[in-house]
Motif scaffolding. Sequence first.
Motif, PDB file in Angstrom:
ATOM      1  N   VAL A   1      -4.862 -18.564 -48.965  1.00 31.13           N
ATOM      2  CA  VAL A   1      -4.321 -17.913 -50.232  1.00 31.13           C
ATOM      3  C   VAL A   1      -4.268 -16.359 -50.075  1.00 31.13           C
ATOM      4  O   VAL A   1      -3.397 -15.608 -50.524  1.00 31.13           O
ATOM      5  CB  VAL A   1      -5.609 -18.261 -51.466  1.00 31.13           C
ATOM      6  CG1 VAL A   1      -5.297 -17.403 -52.583  1.00 31.13           C
ATOM      7  CG2 VAL A   1      -5.567 -19.551 -51.605  1.00 31.13           C
ATOM      8  N   VAL A   2      -5.250 -15.769 -49.409  1.00 32.14           N
ATOM      9  CA  VAL A   2      -4.932 -14.356 -49.107  1.00 32.14           C
ATOM     10  C   VAL A   2      -3.864 -13.961 -48.305  1.00 32.14           C
ATOM     11  O   VAL A   2      -2.945 -13.090 -48.676  1.00 32.14           O
ATOM     12  CB  VAL A   2      -6.227 -13.804 -48.210  1.00 32.14           C
ATOM     13  CG1 VAL A   2      -5.777 -12.200 -47.693  1.00 32.14           C
ATOM     14  CG2 VAL A   2      -7.407 -13.950 -49.157  1.00 32.14           C
ATOM     15  N   ASP A   3      -3.388 -14.840 -47.490  1.00 29.34           N
ATOM     16  CA  ASP A   3      -2.160 -14.604 -46.467  1.00 29.34           C
ATOM     17  C   ASP A   3      -0.972 -15.198 -47.549  1.00 29.34           C
ATOM     18  O   ASP A   3       0.137 -14.256 -47.507  1.00 29.34           O
ATOM     19  CB  ASP A   3      -2.326 -15.831 -45.318  1.00 29.34           C
ATOM     20  CG  ASP A   3      -2.952 -15.301 -44.520  1.00 29.34           C
ATOM     21  OD1 ASP A   3      -3.517 -14.131 -44.281  1.00 29.34           O
ATOM     22  OD2 ASP A   3      -3.336 -16.051 -43.593  1.00 29.34           O
ATOM     23  N   ALA A   4      -0.903 -15.950 -48.461  1.00 31.45           N
ATOM     24  CA  ALA A   4       0.312 -16.250 -49.143  1.00 31.45           C
ATOM     25  C   ALA A   4       0.206 -15.178 -50.293  1.00 31.45           C
ATOM     26  O   ALA A   4       1.329 -14.880 -50.735  1.00 31.45           O
ATOM     27  CB  ALA A   4      -0.216 -17.787 -50.014  1.00 31.45           C
ATOM     28  N   LEU A   5      -0.581 -14.644 -50.723  1.00 28.51           N
ATOM     29  CA  LEU A   5      -0.477 -13.328 -51.473  1.00 28.51           C
ATOM     30  C   LEU A   5       0.006 -12.005 -50.767  1.00 28.51           C
ATOM     31  O   LEU A   5       0.436 -10.881 -51.433  1.00 28.51           O
ATOM     32  CB  LEU A   5      -1.929 -12.834 -52.160  1.00 28.51           C
ATOM     33  CG  LEU A   5      -2.440 -13.952 -53.074  1.00 28.51           C
ATOM     34  CD1 LEU A   5      -3.882 -13.735 -53.681  1.00 28.51           C
ATOM     35  CD2 LEU A   5      -1.504 -13.800 -54.509  1.00 28.51           C
ATOM     36  N   GLY A   6      -0.037 -11.861 -49.412  1.00 25.23           N
ATOM     37  CA  GLY A   6       0.673 -10.987 -48.744  1.00 25.23           C
ATOM     38  C   GLY A   6      -0.346  -9.590 -48.665  1.00 25.23           C
ATOM     39  O   GLY A   6       0.011  -8.627 -48.303  1.00 25.23           O
ATOM     40  N   LEU A   7      -1.647 -10.309 -48.613  1.00 27.76           N
ATOM     41  CA  LEU A   7      -2.731  -8.998 -48.443  1.00 27.76           C
ATOM     42  C   LEU A   7      -3.375  -9.023 -47.149  1.00 27.76           C
ATOM     43  O   LEU A   7      -3.734  -9.894 -46.379  1.00 27.76           O
ATOM     44  CB  LEU A   7      -3.755  -9.469 -49.577  1.00 27.76           C
ATOM     45  CG  LEU A   7      -3.369  -9.627 -50.867  1.00 27.76           C
ATOM     46  CD1 LEU A   7      -4.711 -10.137 -51.797  1.00 27.76           C
ATOM     47  CD2 LEU A   7      -2.982  -8.327 -51.615  1.00 27.76           C
ATOM     48  N   LYS A   8      -3.582  -7.745 -46.646  1.00 26.76           N
ATOM     49  CA  LYS A   8      -4.130  -7.401 -45.580  1.00 26.76           C
ATOM     50  C   LYS A   8      -5.545  -6.687 -45.657  1.00 26.76           C
ATOM     51  O   LYS A   8      -5.687  -5.738 -46.220  1.00 26.76           O
ATOM     52  CB  LYS A   8      -3.372  -6.673 -44.643  1.00 26.76           C
ATOM     53  CG  LYS A   8      -1.868  -7.182 -44.228  1.00 26.76           C
ATOM     54  CD  LYS A   8      -2.162  -8.396 -43.309  1.00 26.76           C
ATOM     55  CE  LYS A   8      -0.939  -8.975 -43.013  1.00 26.76           C
ATOM     56  NZ  LYS A   8      -1.095 -10.220 -42.365  1.00 26.76           N
ATOM     57  N   ASP A   9      -6.707  -7.279 -45.232  1.00 24.20           N
ATOM     58  CA  ASP A   9      -7.948  -6.765 -45.553  1.00 24.20           C
ATOM     59  C   ASP A   9      -8.232  -6.234 -46.847  1.00 24.20           C
ATOM     60  O   ASP A   9      -8.635  -4.743 -47.299  1.00 24.20           O
ATOM     61  CB  ASP A   9      -8.197  -5.405 -44.843  1.00 24.20           C
ATOM     62  CG  ASP A   9      -9.342  -5.001 -44.743  1.00 24.20           C
ATOM     63  OD1 ASP A   9     -10.413  -5.542 -44.843  1.00 24.20           O
ATOM     64  OD2 ASP A   9      -9.776  -3.743 -44.062  1.00 24.20           O
ATOM     65  N   PRO A  10      -8.083  -6.876 -48.065  1.00 22.35           N
ATOM     66  CA  PRO A  10      -8.363  -6.526 -49.336  1.00 22.35           C
ATOM     67  C   PRO A  10     -10.051  -6.643 -49.435  1.00 22.35           C
ATOM     68  O   PRO A  10     -10.920  -6.937 -48.785  1.00 22.35           O
ATOM     69  CB  PRO A  10      -7.980  -7.727 -50.327  1.00 22.35           C
ATOM     70  CG  PRO A  10      -8.070  -8.792 -49.332  1.00 22.35           C
ATOM     71  CD  PRO A  10      -7.687  -8.449 -47.752  1.00 22.35           C
ATOM     72  N   ILE A  11     -10.614  -5.909 -50.376  1.00 25.38           N
ATOM     73  CA  ILE A  11     -12.040  -6.079 -50.815  1.00 25.38           C
ATOM     74  C   ILE A  11     -12.195  -7.112 -51.272  1.00 25.38           C
ATOM     75  O   ILE A  11     -11.320  -7.929 -51.867  1.00 25.38           O
ATOM     76  CB  ILE A  11     -12.153  -4.953 -51.741  1.00 25.38           C
ATOM     77  CG1 ILE A  11     -11.943  -3.409 -51.394  1.00 25.38           C
ATOM     78  CG2 ILE A  11     -13.744  -5.038 -52.253  1.00 25.38           C
ATOM     79  CD1 ILE A  11     -11.810  -2.372 -52.574  1.00 25.38           C
TER      80      ILE A  11
END
Length: 263
Positions: free
Chosen positions: A84-94
Amino acid sequence: METKTVQTHHVPVRYFEGGPSSGKGGEPLVYLHGAGGITAEDPFLAKLAESYHVYAPLLPGYGDSEECGELREMLDITLHSWDVVDALGLKDPILVGHSMGGMIAAEMAAIAPNDVSRLGLICPAGLWLDDHPIPDIFAMLPYELPAVLFHDVEAGTALMTAGVTLDDPEWLKGFLVQNARQMGMAGKILFPVPDRGLSQRLYRVKAKTVLVWGDGDKLIVPAYAHAWKKAIGGAEFVSIPEAGHLMTLEKPEHVAKAISRLA
């Protein structure tokens, strides 16, 4: 909060999104909900969205999201959450999680320690202390839950039921239908006990970690906070007074302030 959908390998995932953009100071924050689920109107999400750009994905089977039989065990769910994090395009979110969601967040940080630099765990599940057994929420009737989940039982009941009585037939029918779907997923993580060996992996967590606990938590009592603090090197512990397990509903501003220590 806006309701959106993102596609992962296994299933489309519904999620809530809101808050200032990164260009306006809103750092990305991923929030993982507990076994009771979450809605777009959740007061804690609103409080977080004042300072962060919040993404709050629903686990399969929660809300109006699809169920997913391919997620069978803790590892599947942990990897799905990373998908899910990858699909959202996020890198190292809190990364922040409450209760069951805190367990998932901790597993994510243990499996991929170099991809999580800040971790907020709000009375997380995942450990087991023989001297402090966790009550079996799967065996509880609706009227039994407020006394276990809230510090102020009367006010908590009103929050849980949106003001109607626990024996209101329409509320009860909706609750039981929704609860059956949600507990099907939660049971893979928490039933019969929430011990999936996480204690043996927490040494891998490198993230700056804040542990937030209600001093009146009767589901996962504060003794667990000390076990978590011992397991994650350098973790900071914040106790919220007059707050139970669902302190995200009882004291959203206090919990958000504790999370801000990750800044």
